[in-house]
Design a protein around this motif. Sequence first.
Motif, PDB file in Angstrom:
ATOM      1  N   THR A 351      15.916   4.033  19.226  1.00 45.04           N
ATOM      2  CA  THR A 351      15.905   3.610  17.831  1.00 45.04           C
ATOM      3  C   THR A 351      15.819   4.773  16.848  1.00 45.04           C
ATOM      4  OG1 THR A 351      13.492   3.297  17.967  1.00 45.04           O
ATOM      5  CG2 THR A 351      14.871   1.374  18.362  1.00 45.04           C
ATOM      6  N   TYR A 352      15.150   5.848  17.215  1.00 47.32           N
ATOM      7  CA  TYR A 352      14.987   6.973  16.280  1.00 47.32           C
ATOM      8  C   TYR A 352      16.159   7.949  16.348  1.00 47.32           C
ATOM      9  CZ  TYR A 352      10.141   5.711  15.153  1.00 47.32           C
ATOM     10  OH  TYR A 352       9.022   5.060  14.702  1.00 47.32           O
ATOM     11  N   LEU A 353      16.799   8.083  17.498  1.00 46.87           N
ATOM     12  CA  LEU A 353      17.942   8.997  17.622  1.00 46.87           C
ATOM     13  C   LEU A 353      19.211   8.228  17.287  1.00 46.87           C
ATOM     14  CD1 LEU A 353      17.059  10.994  20.866  1.00 46.87           C
ATOM     15  CD2 LEU A 353      16.403  11.453  18.494  1.00 46.87           C
ATOM     16  N   ARG A 354      19.599   8.257  16.034  1.00 48.72           N
ATOM     17  CA  ARG A 354      20.739   7.475  15.577  1.00 48.72           C
ATOM     18  C   ARG A 354      22.048   8.087  16.080  1.00 48.72           C
ATOM     19  NH1 ARG A 354      18.158   7.195   9.615  1.00 48.72           N
ATOM     20  NH2 ARG A 354      17.603   9.300  10.296  1.00 48.72           N
ATOM     21  N   VAL A 355      23.019   7.224  16.348  1.00 50.28           N
ATOM     22  CA  VAL A 355      24.295   7.664  16.930  1.00 50.28           C
ATOM     23  C   VAL A 355      25.426   7.334  15.970  1.00 50.28           C
ATOM     24  CG1 VAL A 355      23.492   7.479  19.309  1.00 50.28           C
ATOM     25  CG2 VAL A 355      24.520   5.482  18.206  1.00 50.28           C
ATOM     26  N   PRO A 356      26.539   8.073  16.067  1.00 48.76           N
ATOM     27  CA  PRO A 356      27.615   7.897  15.085  1.00 48.76           C
ATOM     28  C   PRO A 356      28.418   6.615  15.240  1.00 48.76           C
ATOM     29  CG  PRO A 356      28.213   9.570  16.697  1.00 48.76           C
ATOM     30  CD  PRO A 356      26.777   9.232  16.952  1.00 48.76           C
ATOM     31  N   ASP A 357      28.516   6.094  16.458  1.00 53.20           N
ATOM     32  CA  ASP A 357      29.298   4.880  16.687  1.00 53.20           C
ATOM     33  C   ASP A 357      28.956   4.345  18.066  1.00 53.20           C
ATOM     34  OD1 ASP A 357      30.790   6.424  18.565  1.00 53.20           O
ATOM     35  OD2 ASP A 357      32.206   7.023  17.017  1.00 53.20           O
ATOM     36  N   GLU A 358      29.677   3.298  18.483  1.00 51.11           N
ATOM     37  CA  GLU A 358      29.366   2.649  19.756  1.00 51.11           C
ATOM     38  C   GLU A 358      29.670   3.518  20.959  1.00 51.11           C
ATOM     39  OE1 GLU A 358      33.689   1.572  18.937  1.00 51.11           O
ATOM     40  OE2 GLU A 358      31.861   2.000  17.805  1.00 51.11           O
ATOM     41  N   ASN A 359      30.444   4.589  20.783  1.00 49.06           N
ATOM     42  CA  ASN A 359      30.718   5.510  21.884  1.00 49.06           C
ATOM     43  C   ASN A 359      29.721   6.661  21.931  1.00 49.06           C
ATOM     44  OD1 ASN A 359      33.023   4.175  22.950  1.00 49.06           O
ATOM     45  ND2 ASN A 359      34.228   4.942  21.234  1.00 49.06           N
ATOM     46  N   GLY A 360      28.656   6.541  21.165  1.00 53.85           N
ATOM     47  CA  GLY A 360      27.626   7.569  21.163  1.00 53.85           C
ATOM     48  C   GLY A 360      26.339   7.139  21.843  1.00 53.85           C
ATOM     49  N   PHE A 361      26.371   6.012  22.559  1.00 53.52           N
ATOM     50  CA  PHE A 361      25.132   5.472  23.126  1.00 53.52           C
ATOM     51  C   PHE A 361      25.392   4.936  24.516  1.00 53.52           C
ATOM     52  CE2 PHE A 361      21.568   2.300  23.197  1.00 53.52           C
ATOM     53  CZ  PHE A 361      20.532   3.191  22.959  1.00 53.52           C
ATOM     54  N   CYS A 362      24.650   5.422  25.490  1.00 53.73           N
ATOM     55  CA  CYS A 362      24.782   5.014  26.893  1.00 53.73           C
ATOM     56  C   CYS A 362      23.442   4.438  27.344  1.00 53.73           C
ATOM     57  CB  CYS A 362      25.183   6.220  27.748  1.00 53.73           C
ATOM     58  SG  CYS A 362      25.468   5.813  29.481  1.00 53.73           S
ATOM     59  N   PHE A 363      23.416   3.134  27.578  1.00 55.11           N
ATOM     60  CA  PHE A 363      22.163   2.408  27.789  1.00 55.11           C
ATOM     61  C   PHE A 363      22.192   1.744  29.161  1.00 55.11           C
ATOM     62  CE2 PHE A 363      19.215  -1.173  26.634  1.00 55.11           C
ATOM     63  CZ  PHE A 363      18.138  -0.405  26.230  1.00 55.11           C
ATOM     64  N   ALA A 381      28.488  12.607  28.755  1.00 54.83           N
ATOM     65  CA  ALA A 381      28.907  13.887  28.181  1.00 54.83           C
ATOM     66  C   ALA A 381      30.334  14.230  28.578  1.00 54.83           C
ATOM     67  CB  ALA A 381      27.950  14.993  28.629  1.00 54.83           C
ATOM     68  N   LEU A 382      30.710  13.947  29.813  1.00 55.22           N
ATOM     69  CA  LEU A 382      32.074  14.212  30.265  1.00 55.22           C
ATOM     70  C   LEU A 382      33.075  13.287  29.574  1.00 55.22           C
ATOM     71  CD1 LEU A 382      31.357  14.680  34.078  1.00 55.22           C
ATOM     72  CD2 LEU A 382      31.999  16.476  32.450  1.00 55.22           C
ATOM     73  N   ALA A 383      32.631  12.072  29.234  1.00 49.32           N
ATOM     74  CA  ALA A 383      33.511  11.129  28.543  1.00 49.32           C
ATOM     75  C   ALA A 383      33.653  11.458  27.064  1.00 49.32           C
ATOM     76  CB  ALA A 383      32.978   9.706  28.702  1.00 49.32           C
ATOM     77  N   GLN A 384      32.644  12.093  26.476  1.00 45.80           N
ATOM     78  CA  GLN A 384      32.632  12.431  25.046  1.00 45.80           C
ATOM     79  C   GLN A 384      32.345  13.927  24.883  1.00 45.80           C
ATOM     80  OE1 GLN A 384      33.104  10.119  22.390  1.00 45.80           O
ATOM     81  NE2 GLN A 384      33.731   8.716  24.001  1.00 45.80           N
TER      82      GLN A 384
END
Length: 508
Positions: A351-363, A381-384
Amino acid sequence: MPFTAARHEGGAASMADGYGRLGTLPPVLSLHQGCGLTNAVTGIGEAAKSRTPMLVLAADTAGATVNSNFRIDQDALVASVGAVPERVHSAASAVADVVRAYRTAVHGRRTVVLNLPLDVQAAPAPDDAPTPTLTAPLPVRPARRAVADLAALVAAAERPVFVAGRGGRGAGPEISALAAAAGALVATSAVANGLFRGEEFDLGISGGFSAPLTAELIAGADLVVGWGCALNMWTMRHGSLIGASAKVVQVDDDLAALGAHRPVDLGVHGDCAATAADVLDALPTTSTGYRTAEVSARLAEARWWNDTPTPEVSTDDQIDPRAFSRGLDALLPAERVVAIDSGNFMGYPSTYLRVPDENGFCFTQAFQSIGLGLASGIGAALAQPHRLAVVGTGDGGFWMGISELETVVRLGIPMLVAVYDDAAYGAEVHHFGDGSHGTPDLGTVTFPEADIAAVARGYGARGVTVRTEADMAEVAAWAADPRGVMVVDAKIASDGGAWWLQEAFKGH
């Protein structure tokens, strides 16, 4: 096709999973028969439960080697964790077998384990093997009656909220356009975090991770529409985020998903993008709805946990996990991809580490296994590769997955690994130590303090120990010019059990 060598099959499986979630092409995981597959099963199970499109090439024993030490029932093992077992049956059928597995993985969004018996591998390929033609199926269009019914519900709503899940990640623009016309606020499940980032009426993550204001707004909705979203206990806080009189709609291209976790007033079988576009065309009028000036002003002030006052729990030698997370968010580049391990800590980086879009978060939380975060972060990291990789993990998960620290150092990928170190398995400490189970002995889930930063340096990474906000200076210097791997051992103060964990335990 580039190849990445992992240190452990379990790590390799989670790397492939992380890549498959955020990459444009499906990953391929290669495994030894028997023990190679069993070592990878937890990662495969996580990928399968998350519907990650992934193809696993697993060797298998020859049919005649019934006494081989490697012989296990690989099909049954794979099916038991939710993956799809497939098999190359012969050299003559190899192309058809692989095409079938690929279609299931990519077009069916499934994790497929393609078993390759050693005797079949050794057989000569036929000279006239066909060249496959692979075409993607067209999206499922919703029925006209379903479109009309959903358009009527949207038009009648005064406070609509749209919640997009994994199945809605590819439909962001269409859902946004409909939401704007309907006056709907937009939110996501955790796995779709970032989909509406930057929009005025973005509520962020719905569920246990919601900030107080966004939880209040979701609970005040008179219409909740889930777009490729299960609307399960995590996303809806065991139903508490759905008002007693609210209408509930689910849109999904998987018929079995409709109403699977809770009753719905309307289930729409259709692709999310196609459905949103069709409903927008059928909408009789536009509406301000929930998108008022007052709601906009409130969101601008307290949309995120970063902007929400919380009690300070830092001590002289332990940092408040919220203060640590806020500090990281401010220091790290906005172009980031964040991977999250499992545990009591995980709400903070989520929640605190905000990401730029849906491809910035791996859950990777479908299986709720700790120890997958570092490896899935490598895959992400290899994908982005244009983004700084950030991994949030607890000390328990870090120790479990530490073999892949050598992998990321060897690959030379810039990565920050934030270890929320409470010298314990925090979820167990807070669950069993809350007084509701008597006075348990917590010695089996608490440990002596360890110098994680020194261990990280032994792997060739940089390591720093953070006990106070002043200790973040070295992290700031690295973040200004990220090179190599930085492991931050944050000695965190007890939070008394993370807010999201207390909510989650209601379901256990």
